[in-house]
Design a protein around this motif. Structure first.
Motif, PDB file in Angstrom:
ATOM      1  N   LEU A 166       0.819  -1.209   0.000  1.00  0.00           N
ATOM      2  CA  LEU A 166       0.000   0.000   0.000  1.00  0.00           C
ATOM      3  C   LEU A 166       0.854   1.261   0.000  1.00  0.00           C
ATOM      4  N   ILE A 167       1.950   1.253   0.732  1.00  0.00           N
ATOM      5  CA  ILE A 167       2.841   2.418   0.745  1.00  0.00           C
ATOM      6  C   ILE A 167       3.507   2.590  -0.616  1.00  0.00           C
ATOM      7  N   TYR A 168       3.876   1.489  -1.247  1.00  0.00           N
ATOM      8  CA  TYR A 168       4.432   1.554  -2.601  1.00  0.00           C
ATOM      9  C   TYR A 168       3.419   2.176  -3.565  1.00  0.00           C
ATOM     10  N   ASN A 169       2.158   1.747  -3.466  1.00  0.00           N
ATOM     11  CA  ASN A 169       1.119   2.313  -4.329  1.00  0.00           C
ATOM     12  C   ASN A 169       0.891   3.786  -4.023  1.00  0.00           C
ATOM     13  N   PHE A 170       1.056   4.172  -2.765  1.00  0.00           N
ATOM     14  CA  PHE A 170       0.898   5.581  -2.395  1.00  0.00           C
ATOM     15  C   PHE A 170       1.923   6.448  -3.124  1.00  0.00           C
ATOM     16  N   PHE A 171       3.179   6.007  -3.151  1.00  0.00           N
ATOM     17  CA  PHE A 171       4.205   6.789  -3.812  1.00  0.00           C
ATOM     18  C   PHE A 171       4.148   6.681  -5.330  1.00  0.00           C
ATOM     19  N   LYS A 172       3.529   5.627  -5.828  1.00  0.00           N
ATOM     20  CA  LYS A 172       3.445   5.405  -7.276  1.00  0.00           C
ATOM     21  C   LYS A 172       2.328   6.239  -7.908  1.00  0.00           C
ATOM     22  N   THR A 173       1.239   6.444  -7.208  1.00  0.00           N
ATOM     23  CA  THR A 173       0.083   7.123  -7.786  1.00  0.00           C
ATOM     24  C   THR A 173       0.323   8.622  -7.888  1.00  0.00           C
ATOM     25  N   LYS A 174      -0.353   9.243  -8.829  1.00  0.00           N
ATOM     26  CA  LYS A 174      -0.223  10.684  -9.047  1.00  0.00           C
ATOM     27  C   LYS A 174      -1.503  11.446  -8.725  1.00  0.00           C
ATOM     28  N   GLU A 175      -2.607  10.724  -8.544  1.00  0.00           N
ATOM     29  CA  GLU A 175      -3.888  11.378  -8.259  1.00  0.00           C
ATOM     30  C   GLU A 175      -4.049  11.552  -6.755  1.00  0.00           C
ATOM     31  N   TRP A 176      -4.416  12.758  -6.335  1.00  0.00           N
ATOM     32  CA  TRP A 176      -4.488  13.025  -4.904  1.00  0.00           C
ATOM     33  C   TRP A 176      -5.634  12.260  -4.244  1.00  0.00           C
ATOM     34  N   GLN A 177      -6.708  11.963  -4.982  1.00  0.00           N
ATOM     35  CA  GLN A 177      -7.818  11.207  -4.397  1.00  0.00           C
ATOM     36  C   GLN A 177      -7.366   9.797  -4.020  1.00  0.00           C
ATOM     37  N   LYS A 178      -6.583   9.178  -4.890  1.00  0.00           N
ATOM     38  CA  LYS A 178      -6.094   7.831  -4.600  1.00  0.00           C
ATOM     39  C   LYS A 178      -5.067   7.852  -3.472  1.00  0.00           C
ATOM     40  N   GLU A 179      -4.288   8.926  -3.389  1.00  0.00           N
ATOM     41  CA  GLU A 179      -3.326   9.047  -2.292  1.00  0.00           C
ATOM     42  C   GLU A 179      -4.043   9.132  -0.947  1.00  0.00           C
ATOM     43  N   VAL A 180      -5.092   9.927  -0.877  1.00  0.00           N
ATOM     44  CA  VAL A 180      -5.864  10.061   0.361  1.00  0.00           C
ATOM     45  C   VAL A 180      -6.517   8.735   0.718  1.00  0.00           C
ATOM     46  N   LEU A 181      -7.085   8.058  -0.260  1.00  0.00           N
ATOM     47  CA  LEU A 181      -7.709   6.761  -0.022  1.00  0.00           C
ATOM     48  C   LEU A 181      -6.687   5.740   0.476  1.00  0.00           C
ATOM     49  N   THR A 182      -5.502   5.754  -0.099  1.00  0.00           N
ATOM     50  CA  THR A 182      -4.457   4.817   0.321  1.00  0.00           C
ATOM     51  C   THR A 182      -4.037   5.077   1.755  1.00  0.00           C
ATOM     52  N   ILE A 183      -3.902   6.343   2.132  1.00  0.00           N
ATOM     53  CA  ILE A 183      -3.529   6.674   3.509  1.00  0.00           C
ATOM     54  C   ILE A 183      -4.612   6.204   4.481  1.00  0.00           C
TER      55      ILE A 183
END
Length: 51
Positions: free
Chosen positions: A20-37
């Protein structure tokens, strides 16, 4: 036996958290970053034995 199961559980939690942390740093969309956190927070709390 309980120690082995606990060790496997924490290894699984660590693996899922790492993915999940890897996906957090890989994604560029802020909505997906918030969801991952939001998703990774309970895993990290369990990994650090805070919950």
């Amino acid at each position: 036996m309980d120690i082995i199961i606990t060790f496997i559980y924490y290894c699984l939690v660590a693996f899922v958290s790492a993915v999940l942390i890897y996906n957090f740093f890989k994604t560029k969309e802020w909505q997906k970053e918030v969801l991952t956190i939001i998703v990774v927070l309970p895993f990290l709390l369990r990994l650090f034995m805070l919950k």
